[in-house]
Design an enzyme around this catalytic site. Structure first.
Site, short mmCIF file in Angstrom:
data_model
loop_
_atom_site.label_atom_id
_atom_site.label_comp_id
_atom_site.label_asym_id
_atom_site.label_seq_id
_atom_site.Cartn_x
_atom_site.Cartn_y
_atom_site.Cartn_z
N LYS A 1 90.80 -24.35 74.20
CA LYS A 1 90.66 -23.71 72.89
C LYS A 1 89.51 -22.69 72.94
CE LYS A 1 89.21 -24.07 68.43
NZ LYS A 1 87.82 -24.35 68.35
N LEU B 1 83.05 -35.44 67.11
CA LEU B 1 84.25 -35.56 67.96
C LEU B 1 85.52 -35.74 67.11
CD1 LEU B 1 82.91 -37.86 70.83
CD2 LEU B 1 82.77 -35.37 70.60
N HIS B 2 86.57 -35.08 67.54
CA HIS B 2 87.89 -35.24 66.92
C HIS B 2 88.88 -35.57 68.03
CE1 HIS B 2 88.46 -31.27 68.57
NE2 HIS B 2 87.46 -30.80 67.84
N GLY C 1 90.85 -33.86 69.67
CA GLY C 1 90.83 -32.93 70.81
C GLY C 1 89.83 -33.40 71.86
N HIS C 2 88.65 -33.81 71.39
CA HIS C 2 87.66 -34.37 72.33
C HIS C 2 88.18 -35.67 72.92
CE1 HIS C 2 84.88 -32.07 69.55
NE2 HIS C 2 84.50 -31.61 70.72
N MET D 1 79.37 -31.30 71.78
CA MET D 1 78.28 -31.21 70.80
C MET D 1 78.49 -32.28 69.72
SD MET D 1 77.11 -27.30 70.48
CE MET D 1 78.35 -26.74 69.33
N GLY D 2 79.29 -33.28 70.01
CA GLY D 2 79.54 -34.33 69.01
C GLY D 2 80.51 -33.86 67.95
O1 PAF Z 1 82.12 -26.61 73.72
C1 PAF Z 1 81.08 -27.18 73.35
O2 PAF Z 1 81.11 -28.17 72.63
C2 PAF Z 1 79.73 -26.63 73.80
O3 PAF Z 1 79.73 -25.25 73.85
C3 PAF Z 1 79.24 -27.23 75.13
C4 PAF Z 1 80.15 -26.87 76.30
C5 PAF Z 1 79.16 -28.74 75.01
C6 PAF Z 1 77.85 -26.70 75.46
O4 PAF Z 1 76.94 -27.01 74.45
#
Ligand code: PAF
Length: 280
Positions: A148, A29-30, A32-33, A26-27
């Site tokens: 997480k 981003l840190h 972890g992403h 969902m953007g």
């Molecule tokens: O974990 C997330 O960021 C959201 O729940 C996902 C999997 C992108 C779905 O919108």
């Protein structure tokens, strides 16, 4: 790295892309992403493509939740995707994903009754619906999610099994700040005082897991240990849940075993932090 926002462009890109590894986000981003995208890059090697989706999904936010104020940081997100060597970012508008008169969605009726699902009715239906759509749009061979959001990962595995998506799901270990706090886009909602207490979530979970390793198997006692620790060390917050469940079906357990996961959710103001630990 290519940036697309239209479904028609994505469809065209997908026709010649070959093998795809997907990281849905969902953007905001840190690191972890960043770790999820780097893992996808590793899995992809030189031949397959890494696709990151950035979409704040209105369907998974309940009334009064933080959909409007959820951080939107596209510029910084793109820089992170570039650094982690994604091939494509798909960042659509809401109107591109959902028709105004949409009338079909995916409902999950079992695993979403507990943990976060208990206090967020409809949340996991929204997650399942958007993830199913992102799977259909990007047609990945594999997809990477963080542990997480343990319940989300278990539900997505169930979605893939029950709806026969031919996709391999990878669960990645949680990335933490140096003091143990799990990285989350919502950590930015914490006041400095709350932030100072937030690592207690991790410490409470470690305490319970270590007690289990030393022979304490009674779930009520283990949950009590974690809860007491949190009440003492994170008094600015309050409990949503401290629960012991099995790692696949998320059924509450009375005895802890090597299939157990302890999960906590703790409210700090309007921010609800979650964390979990696998017993092994
Ligand atoms: O974990 C997330 O960021 C959201 O729940 C996902 C999997 C992108 C779905 O919108």
């Amino acid at each position: 790295m290519t940036l697309l926002s239209k479904v028609s462009e994505l469809r065209q890109w997908r026709q010649t892309a070959g093998k795809v590894i997907l990281v849905p986000t969902m953007g905001a981003l840190h690191d972890g992403h960043g770790a999820l995208i780097k893992e996808a890059r590793c899995l992809a090697g030189d031949d397959a493509k890494v696709v990151v989706t950035i979409f704040v999904n209105p369907l998974q936010f309940g009334p009064g939740e933080d959909f409007e104020r959820y951080p939107r940081t596209l510029e910084a997100d793109l820089a992170m995707c570039q650094t982690a060597e994604a091939d494509l970012v798909f960042a659509p508008e809401v109107s591109e994903v959902y028709a105004p008169n949409r009338s079909i969605q995916v409902l999950e009726s079992q695993l979403s009754r507990v943990l976060c699902g208990a206090s967020r009715p409809g949340h996991f239906d929204g997650v399942c619906t958007v993830v199913a759509k992102l799977f259909n749009l990007t047609q990945p061979d594999e997809a990477v999610f963080g542990k997480k959001d343990y319940q989300q990962l278990a539900i997505i595995r169930r979605l893939v099994r029950d709806l026969n998506f031919p996709i391999v799901i990878h669960g990645m270990e949680t990335v933490r700040e140096p003091d143990g706090l799990a990285m989350s886009s919502r950590n930015r909602y914490l006041s400095p005082e709350e932030r100072a207490q937030a690592p207690a979530l991790r410490q409470a979970l470690l305490l319970a897991r270590d007690a289990w390793r030393h022979g304490q198997h009674d779930a009520q006692i283990l949950r009590g240990m974690a809860r007491d620790f949190l009440q003492k060390h994170a008094p600015l917050g309050r409990e949503d849940y401290v629960t012991l469940v099995d790692c696949e079906g998320l059924e509450p357990q009375s005895q802890a075993g090597s299939d157990s996961v302890m999960a906590v959710a703790w409210w700090f103001g309007r921010a609800r932090l979650i964390d979990n630990i696998e017993f092994r």
